[in-house]
Design a protein around this motif. Structure first.
Motif, PDB file in Angstrom:
ATOM      1  N   LYS A 138       0.833  -1.205   0.000  1.00  0.00           N
ATOM      2  CA  LYS A 138       0.000   0.000   0.000  1.00  0.00           C
ATOM      3  C   LYS A 138       0.866   1.252   0.000  1.00  0.00           C
ATOM      4  N   ARG A 139       1.956   1.225   0.752  1.00  0.00           N
ATOM      5  CA  ARG A 139       2.876   2.361   0.783  1.00  0.00           C
ATOM      6  C   ARG A 139       3.542   2.544  -0.591  1.00  0.00           C
ATOM      7  N   ALA A 140       3.927   1.451  -1.232  1.00  0.00           N
ATOM      8  CA  ALA A 140       4.549   1.539  -2.558  1.00  0.00           C
ATOM      9  C   ALA A 140       3.574   2.117  -3.578  1.00  0.00           C
ATOM     10  N   LEU A 141       2.318   1.706  -3.515  1.00  0.00           N
ATOM     11  CA  LEU A 141       1.301   2.275  -4.404  1.00  0.00           C
ATOM     12  C   LEU A 141       1.136   3.770  -4.146  1.00  0.00           C
ATOM     13  N   ARG A 142       1.130   4.149  -2.868  1.00  0.00           N
ATOM     14  CA  ARG A 142       0.988   5.565  -2.518  1.00  0.00           C
ATOM     15  C   ARG A 142       2.174   6.368  -3.052  1.00  0.00           C
ATOM     16  N   ILE A 143       3.387   5.842  -2.879  1.00  0.00           N
ATOM     17  CA  ILE A 143       4.583   6.535  -3.384  1.00  0.00           C
ATOM     18  C   ILE A 143       4.523   6.631  -4.906  1.00  0.00           C
ATOM     19  N   ALA A 144       4.116   5.560  -5.580  1.00  0.00           N
ATOM     20  CA  ALA A 144       3.989   5.590  -7.042  1.00  0.00           C
ATOM     21  C   ALA A 144       3.005   6.668  -7.464  1.00  0.00           C
ATOM     22  N   ASP A 145       1.902   6.799  -6.743  1.00  0.00           N
ATOM     23  CA  ASP A 145       0.917   7.840  -7.067  1.00  0.00           C
ATOM     24  C   ASP A 145       1.479   9.232  -6.841  1.00  0.00           C
ATOM     25  N   LEU A 146       2.161   9.428  -5.715  1.00  0.00           N
ATOM     26  CA  LEU A 146       2.695  10.753  -5.394  1.00  0.00           C
ATOM     27  C   LEU A 146       3.774  11.187  -6.383  1.00  0.00           C
ATOM     28  N   VAL A 147       4.667  10.271  -6.729  1.00  0.00           N
ATOM     29  CA  VAL A 147       5.734  10.607  -7.670  1.00  0.00           C
ATOM     30  C   VAL A 147       5.180  10.661  -9.093  1.00  0.00           C
ATOM     31  N   GLY A 148       4.304   9.715  -9.433  1.00  0.00           N
ATOM     32  CA  GLY A 148       3.733   9.666 -10.780  1.00  0.00           C
ATOM     33  C   GLY A 148       2.885  10.877 -11.129  1.00  0.00           C
ATOM     34  N   SER A 149       2.265  11.492 -10.130  1.00  0.00           N
ATOM     35  CA  SER A 149       1.435  12.671 -10.363  1.00  0.00           C
ATOM     36  C   SER A 149       2.237  13.962 -10.294  1.00  0.00           C
ATOM     37  N   GLY A 150       3.478  13.877  -9.847  1.00  0.00           N
ATOM     38  CA  GLY A 150       4.290  15.079  -9.683  1.00  0.00           C
ATOM     39  C   GLY A 150       4.066  15.767  -8.348  1.00  0.00           C
ATOM     40  N   THR A 151       3.266  15.179  -7.475  1.00  0.00           N
ATOM     41  CA  THR A 151       3.024  15.755  -6.155  1.00  0.00           C
ATOM     42  C   THR A 151       4.309  15.773  -5.344  1.00  0.00           C
ATOM     43  N   VAL A 152       5.121  14.726  -5.485  1.00  0.00           N
ATOM     44  CA  VAL A 152       6.428  14.661  -4.845  1.00  0.00           C
ATOM     45  C   VAL A 152       7.469  14.774  -5.950  1.00  0.00           C
ATOM     46  N   GLU A 153       8.359  15.727  -5.790  1.00  0.00           N
ATOM     47  CA  GLU A 153       9.392  15.946  -6.798  1.00  0.00           C
ATOM     48  C   GLU A 153      10.502  14.915  -6.677  1.00  0.00           C
TER      49      GLU A 153
END
Length: 192
Positions: A138-153
């Motif tokens: 679940k954490r990996a999916l969340r990180i993928a979403d955050l980085v994939g959306s550009g929310t996390v640089e």
């Protein structure tokens, strides 16, 4: 304040995993501090979950590509701080944007085939690529979403390559080291 602004304001805090966060990734340690209920949660975790839900809605990654990116995070860095997990995701996406690599996260991860030499050792190690730790997945999916959306640089500054700190591959001398995050060292082309 928008969700993105809230996450960016909290980013230094969100990406630095506490000892408790690292402990949650280890099966032999409890998932909550002593005396806490089994459903232990922090405001920071809730904020990241909300940001990830927003990021998931905003990501341009199709579900299969999101899963490949999350698997790279999970198998390369699941026990590391979230900044280190974001760094792995960033490298995959940096490769997608670079003309010398394939155009999708799945093709980047699978580059080289299922037998060595390949780009990601977990992909060609002959073992099933099925996440077993639900919380880490679940954490990996969340990180993928955050980085994939550009929310996390990108915390690597454009890295295209990485290796674990326990090894010293000969290819690393051909590239510029740009970061050491968690258990990995990150590189980019000296000319790029």
């Amino acid at each position: 304040m928008s969700t993105r602004s809230a996450v960016l304001a909290l980013l230094p805090v969100l990406l630095l995993a506490s000892p408790a966060a690292v402990a949650r990734d280890r099966a032999d340690t409890p998932t909550a501090p002593a005396g806490a209920e089994a459903g232990y949660d922090t405001g920071m975790t809730r904020a990241m979950d909300a940001a990830a839900a927003q990021a998931s809605a905003e990501t341009s990654l199709p579900p299969e590509q999101r899963e490949c990116l999350a698997k790279a995070v999970y198998f390369e860095a699941r026990g590391e701080p979230e900044e280190a997990q974001a760094a792995v995701a960033a490298v995959v996406l940096n490769r997608v944007e670079d003309p010398q690599f394939p155009d999708t996260p799945c093709d980047v991860v699978r580059q080289g085939g299922e037998t060595p030499p390949c780009q990601f050792s977990w992909w060609c190690d002959g073992r099933p690529d099925v996440p077993r730790d639900r919380d880490s997945w679940k954490r990996a999916l969340r990180i993928a979403d955050l980085v994939g959306s550009g929310t996390v640089e990108d915390p690597t500054g454009g890295a295209l390559y990485f290796h674990h700190t326990r090894v010293s591959p000969s290819w690393s001398a051909a590239f510029e080291q740009v970061a050491e995050i968690g258990g990995h060292v990150y590189y980019r082309d000296e000319n790029g």
